[in-house]
Design a protein around this motif. Structure first.
Motif, mmCIF file in Angstrom:
data_model
loop_
_atom_site.group_PDB
_atom_site.id
_atom_site.type_symbol
_atom_site.label_atom_id
_atom_site.label_comp_id
_atom_site.label_asym_id
_atom_site.label_seq_id
_atom_site.Cartn_x
_atom_site.Cartn_y
_atom_site.Cartn_z
ATOM 1 N N GLY A 276 31.980 5.774 -16.259
ATOM 2 C CA GLY A 276 32.681 4.523 -15.984
ATOM 3 C C GLY A 276 33.882 4.742 -15.082
ATOM 4 N N LEU A 277 34.641 5.779 -15.355
ATOM 5 C CA LEU A 277 35.804 6.112 -14.533
ATOM 6 C C LEU A 277 35.393 6.407 -13.094
ATOM 7 N N THR A 278 34.338 7.171 -12.936
ATOM 8 C CA THR A 278 33.839 7.526 -11.599
ATOM 9 C C THR A 278 33.381 6.289 -10.837
ATOM 10 N N LEU A 279 32.588 5.433 -11.484
ATOM 11 C CA LEU A 279 32.081 4.244 -10.799
ATOM 12 C C LEU A 279 33.176 3.240 -10.528
ATOM 13 N N GLU B 18 17.633 17.546 -3.913
ATOM 14 C CA GLU B 18 17.467 16.688 -2.727
ATOM 15 C C GLU B 18 16.926 15.307 -3.128
ATOM 16 N N MET B 19 15.987 15.273 -4.050
ATOM 17 C CA MET B 19 15.433 14.001 -4.501
ATOM 18 C C MET B 19 16.500 13.140 -5.168
ATOM 19 N N VAL B 20 17.346 13.767 -5.996
ATOM 20 C CA VAL B 20 18.412 13.028 -6.673
ATOM 21 C C VAL B 20 19.402 12.495 -5.638
ATOM 22 N N ARG B 21 19.764 13.313 -4.669
ATOM 23 C CA ARG B 21 20.701 12.846 -3.631
ATOM 24 C C ARG B 21 20.097 11.704 -2.823
ATOM 25 N N PRO C 83 26.947 9.982 -0.588
ATOM 26 C CA PRO C 83 26.054 10.383 -1.683
ATOM 27 C C PRO C 83 26.343 11.788 -2.210
ATOM 28 N N ALA C 84 26.717 12.709 -1.325
ATOM 29 C CA ALA C 84 27.021 14.066 -1.790
ATOM 30 C C ALA C 84 28.232 14.054 -2.718
ATOM 31 N N ASP C 85 29.208 13.170 -2.437
ATOM 32 C CA ASP C 85 30.391 13.076 -3.301
ATOM 33 C C ASP C 85 30.018 12.557 -4.689
ATOM 34 N N LEU C 86 29.247 11.473 -4.725
ATOM 35 C CA LEU C 86 28.855 10.924 -6.027
ATOM 36 C C LEU C 86 27.931 11.886 -6.764
ATOM 37 N N ALA C 87 27.011 12.520 -6.045
ATOM 38 C CA ALA C 87 26.121 13.492 -6.692
ATOM 39 C C ALA C 87 26.926 14.638 -7.289
ATOM 40 N N VAL D 139 20.505 8.633 -4.936
ATOM 41 C CA VAL D 139 21.909 8.220 -4.899
ATOM 42 C C VAL D 139 22.212 7.534 -3.569
ATOM 43 N N ALA D 140 21.708 8.100 -2.469
ATOM 44 C CA ALA D 140 21.945 7.507 -1.147
ATOM 45 C C ALA D 140 21.343 6.103 -1.055
ATOM 46 N N THR D 141 20.156 5.921 -1.582
ATOM 47 C CA THR D 141 19.516 4.601 -1.574
ATOM 48 C C THR D 141 20.386 3.581 -2.298
ATOM 49 N N LEU D 142 20.874 3.955 -3.460
ATOM 50 C CA LEU D 142 21.712 3.052 -4.246
ATOM 51 C C LEU D 142 23.056 2.793 -3.562
ATOM 52 N N MET D 143 23.671 3.860 -3.044
ATOM 53 C CA MET D 143 24.981 3.697 -2.398
ATOM 54 C C MET D 143 24.874 2.886 -1.112
ATOM 55 N N ASP D 144 23.791 3.079 -0.363
ATOM 56 C CA ASP D 144 23.589 2.289 0.862
ATOM 57 C C ASP D 144 23.501 0.803 0.532
ATOM 58 N N ALA D 145 22.784 0.474 -0.532
ATOM 59 C CA ALA D 145 22.663 -0.930 -0.942
ATOM 60 C C ALA D 145 24.022 -1.475 -1.379
ATOM 61 N N CYS D 146 24.779 -0.667 -2.114
ATOM 62 C CA CYS D 146 26.117 -1.095 -2.553
ATOM 63 C C CYS D 146 27.060 -1.271 -1.366
ATOM 64 N N ALA D 147 26.991 -0.363 -0.418
ATOM 65 C CA ALA D 147 27.841 -0.466 0.776
ATOM 66 C C ALA D 147 27.476 -1.705 1.583
ATOM 67 N N ALA D 148 26.189 -1.971 1.727
ATOM 68 C CA ALA D 148 25.742 -3.158 2.466
ATOM 69 C C ALA D 148 26.211 -4.443 1.781
#
Length: 191
Positions: free
Chosen positions: A181-184, A128-131, A153-157, A134-143
Protein backbone atom coordinates in the motif's frame (compact mmCIF):
# COMPACT_ATOMS: atom_id res chain seq x y z
CA UNK A 1 4.66 -37.80 -28.43
CA UNK A 2 3.88 -37.94 -32.12
CA UNK A 3 6.07 -39.45 -34.84
CA UNK A 4 7.53 -36.02 -35.66
CA UNK A 5 8.61 -35.46 -32.01
CA UNK A 6 5.97 -32.89 -31.06
CA UNK A 7 3.81 -33.17 -27.96
CA UNK A 8 0.27 -34.40 -28.42
CA UNK A 9 -2.36 -32.14 -26.91
CA UNK A 10 -3.68 -33.51 -23.64
CA UNK A 11 -7.17 -34.98 -23.52
CA UNK A 12 -9.62 -32.85 -21.55
CA UNK A 13 -9.59 -35.20 -18.53
CA UNK A 14 -5.79 -35.42 -18.55
CA UNK A 15 -5.55 -31.62 -18.74
CA UNK A 16 -7.97 -31.28 -15.80
CA UNK A 17 -5.94 -33.77 -13.77
CA UNK A 18 -2.73 -31.89 -14.54
CA UNK A 19 -4.33 -28.60 -13.48
CA UNK A 20 -5.67 -30.18 -10.27
CA UNK A 21 -2.20 -31.54 -9.47
CA UNK A 22 -0.54 -28.15 -10.05
CA UNK A 23 -3.12 -26.34 -7.89
CA UNK A 24 -2.79 -28.93 -5.11
CA UNK A 25 1.00 -28.79 -5.28
CA UNK A 26 0.94 -25.01 -4.75
CA UNK A 27 -1.19 -25.47 -1.62
CA UNK A 28 0.90 -28.34 -0.27
CA UNK A 29 4.31 -26.78 -1.01
CA UNK A 30 3.15 -23.45 0.42
CA UNK A 31 2.18 -25.04 3.73
CA UNK A 32 4.72 -27.88 3.99
CA UNK A 33 7.70 -26.69 1.93
CA UNK A 34 10.24 -29.19 0.67
CA UNK A 35 9.10 -31.75 3.25
CA UNK A 36 5.83 -32.21 1.37
CA UNK A 37 5.18 -35.78 0.30
CA UNK A 38 4.24 -36.47 -3.32
CA UNK A 39 1.44 -38.73 -2.09
CA UNK A 40 0.00 -35.76 -0.17
CA UNK A 41 -0.09 -33.76 -3.41
CA UNK A 42 -1.90 -36.61 -5.18
CA UNK A 43 -4.43 -36.94 -2.36
CA UNK A 44 -5.02 -33.17 -2.23
CA UNK A 45 -5.55 -33.18 -6.02
CA UNK A 46 -7.95 -36.12 -5.83
CA UNK A 47 -5.88 -38.26 -8.18
CA UNK A 48 -3.94 -41.48 -7.77
CA UNK A 49 -0.19 -41.61 -7.35
CA UNK A 50 0.15 -43.17 -10.79
CA UNK A 51 -1.57 -40.16 -12.36
CA UNK A 52 0.73 -37.82 -10.45
CA UNK A 53 3.89 -39.66 -11.50
CA UNK A 54 2.70 -40.03 -15.10
CA UNK A 55 2.47 -36.24 -15.29
CA UNK A 56 5.48 -35.45 -13.09
CA UNK A 57 7.93 -38.34 -12.78
CA UNK A 58 10.03 -36.57 -10.12
CA UNK A 59 9.54 -34.04 -7.34
CA UNK A 60 11.83 -31.70 -9.26
CA UNK A 61 9.66 -31.94 -12.37
CA UNK A 62 6.60 -31.08 -10.29
CA UNK A 63 8.28 -28.14 -8.53
CA UNK A 64 9.50 -26.74 -11.83
CA UNK A 65 6.08 -27.12 -13.47
CA UNK A 66 4.36 -25.49 -10.49
CA UNK A 67 6.77 -22.58 -10.54
CA UNK A 68 6.44 -22.01 -14.29
CA UNK A 69 2.64 -22.34 -14.09
CA UNK A 70 2.41 -19.81 -11.26
CA UNK A 71 4.58 -17.29 -13.14
CA UNK A 72 2.47 -17.70 -16.27
CA UNK A 73 -0.80 -17.30 -14.32
CA UNK A 74 0.51 -14.18 -12.61
CA UNK A 75 1.63 -12.57 -15.84
CA UNK A 76 -1.51 -13.53 -17.77
CA UNK A 77 -3.59 -11.86 -15.07
CA UNK A 78 -2.35 -8.35 -15.99
CA UNK A 79 -4.30 -7.89 -19.24
CA UNK A 80 -7.33 -9.68 -17.79
CA UNK A 81 -7.41 -7.32 -14.79
CA UNK A 82 -7.06 -4.29 -17.07
CA UNK A 83 -10.03 -5.51 -19.09
CA UNK A 84 -12.17 -5.71 -15.94
CA UNK A 85 -11.00 -2.76 -13.81
CA UNK A 86 -9.72 0.80 -14.03
CA UNK A 87 -5.91 0.82 -14.41
CA UNK A 88 -4.93 1.69 -10.83
CA UNK A 89 -7.40 -0.82 -9.41
CA UNK A 90 -5.99 -3.44 -11.81
CA UNK A 91 -2.44 -2.62 -10.68
CA UNK A 92 -3.43 -2.95 -7.00
CA UNK A 93 -5.19 -6.26 -7.66
CA UNK A 94 -2.21 -7.59 -9.64
CA UNK A 95 0.26 -6.68 -6.89
CA UNK A 96 -1.85 -8.65 -4.40
CA UNK A 97 -1.65 -11.61 -6.81
CA UNK A 98 2.11 -11.03 -6.85
CA UNK A 99 2.14 -11.43 -3.06
CA UNK A 100 0.19 -14.71 -3.43
CA UNK A 101 2.78 -15.87 -5.97
CA UNK A 102 5.66 -14.94 -3.66
CA UNK A 103 4.05 -16.78 -0.74
CA UNK A 104 3.72 -19.92 -2.87
CA UNK A 105 7.28 -19.53 -4.15
CA UNK A 106 8.53 -19.09 -0.59
CA UNK A 107 7.10 -22.49 0.31
CA UNK A 108 9.03 -24.00 -2.61
CA UNK A 109 12.27 -22.06 -2.13
CA UNK A 110 14.35 -25.02 -0.93
CA UNK A 111 13.12 -27.16 -3.82
CA UNK A 112 13.86 -24.34 -6.30
CA UNK A 113 17.36 -23.96 -4.85
CA UNK A 114 17.90 -27.71 -5.18
CA UNK A 115 16.91 -27.50 -8.85
CA UNK A 116 19.30 -24.60 -9.41
CA UNK A 117 22.12 -26.49 -7.67
CA UNK A 118 21.48 -29.46 -9.97
CA UNK A 119 21.95 -27.21 -12.99
CA UNK A 120 18.27 -26.72 -13.82
CA UNK A 121 16.94 -23.22 -14.40
CA UNK A 122 13.34 -23.14 -13.19
CA UNK A 123 13.38 -19.35 -13.33
CA UNK A 124 13.94 -19.13 -17.09
CA UNK A 125 12.39 -15.88 -18.29
CA UNK A 126 10.28 -15.35 -15.16
CA UNK A 127 11.85 -12.04 -14.12
CA UNK A 128 11.42 -10.66 -17.64
CA UNK A 129 7.82 -11.91 -17.78
CA UNK A 130 6.99 -10.22 -14.46
CA UNK A 131 8.56 -6.95 -15.62
CA UNK A 132 6.55 -7.11 -18.84
CA UNK A 133 3.34 -7.55 -16.83
CA UNK A 134 4.32 -4.63 -14.58
CA UNK A 135 5.05 -2.52 -17.68
CA UNK A 136 1.64 -3.34 -19.16
CA UNK A 137 -0.10 -2.24 -15.98
CA UNK A 138 2.04 0.86 -15.48
CA UNK A 139 1.58 1.94 -19.11
CA UNK A 140 -2.19 1.76 -18.67
CA UNK A 141 -1.97 3.73 -15.40
CA UNK A 142 0.27 6.36 -16.99
CA UNK A 143 -2.09 6.70 -19.96
CA UNK A 144 -4.94 7.27 -17.48
CA UNK A 145 -2.84 9.87 -15.67
CA UNK A 146 -3.05 8.13 -12.30
CA UNK A 147 0.63 7.33 -11.65
CA UNK A 148 3.87 9.25 -11.74
CA UNK A 149 5.83 8.89 -14.95
CA UNK A 150 9.27 9.46 -13.46
CA UNK A 151 9.33 5.84 -12.26
CA UNK A 152 9.39 2.85 -14.55
CA UNK A 153 8.55 -0.85 -14.45
CA UNK A 154 12.06 -1.75 -13.27
CA UNK A 155 11.57 0.56 -10.26
CA UNK A 156 8.24 -0.99 -9.27
CA UNK A 157 9.53 -4.51 -9.93
CA UNK A 158 12.51 -3.79 -7.65
CA UNK A 159 10.16 -2.49 -4.94
CA UNK A 160 7.99 -5.62 -5.27
CA UNK A 161 11.07 -7.83 -5.06
CA UNK A 162 12.16 -5.96 -1.92
CA UNK A 163 8.77 -6.47 -0.32
CA UNK A 164 8.98 -10.13 -1.29
CA UNK A 165 12.44 -10.53 0.26
CA UNK A 166 11.47 -8.92 3.55
CA UNK A 167 7.90 -10.11 3.91
CA UNK A 168 7.60 -13.50 2.21
CA UNK A 169 5.57 -16.13 4.00
CA UNK A 170 1.94 -16.26 5.04
CA UNK A 171 2.68 -15.09 8.57
CA UNK A 172 4.11 -11.82 7.24
CA UNK A 173 1.29 -11.11 4.80
CA UNK A 174 -0.14 -8.17 6.82
CA UNK A 175 3.24 -6.44 6.73
CA UNK A 176 3.57 -7.15 3.01
CA UNK A 177 0.12 -5.64 2.39
CA UNK A 178 1.09 -2.48 4.31
CA UNK A 179 4.37 -2.13 2.39
CA UNK A 180 2.54 -2.72 -0.86
CA UNK A 181 0.00 0.00 0.00
CA UNK A 182 2.80 2.40 0.87
CA UNK A 183 4.58 1.67 -2.41
CA UNK A 184 1.46 2.11 -4.55
CA UNK A 185 0.43 5.26 -2.70
CA UNK A 186 3.88 6.66 -3.46
CA UNK A 187 3.44 5.82 -7.13
CA UNK A 188 0.08 7.59 -7.42
CA UNK A 189 -0.17 11.11 -8.87
CA UNK A 190 -1.08 13.69 -6.23
CA UNK A 191 -3.67 16.33 -7.14
Amino acid sequence: MTDDGTQRPLRADARRNREKILAAAVRVFTTQGLDAQMERVAKEAGVGSATLYRNFPTREALVEAVYRNEVARLCEAAPALLAEHPPMEALRAWTRLFLDYVTAKYGMIDALRALAAAGESPHGRSREMVRDAVATLMDACAAAGVIRTDLGPADLAAALEGIALTSAGAERRPQAERLLGLTLDGLAVRP
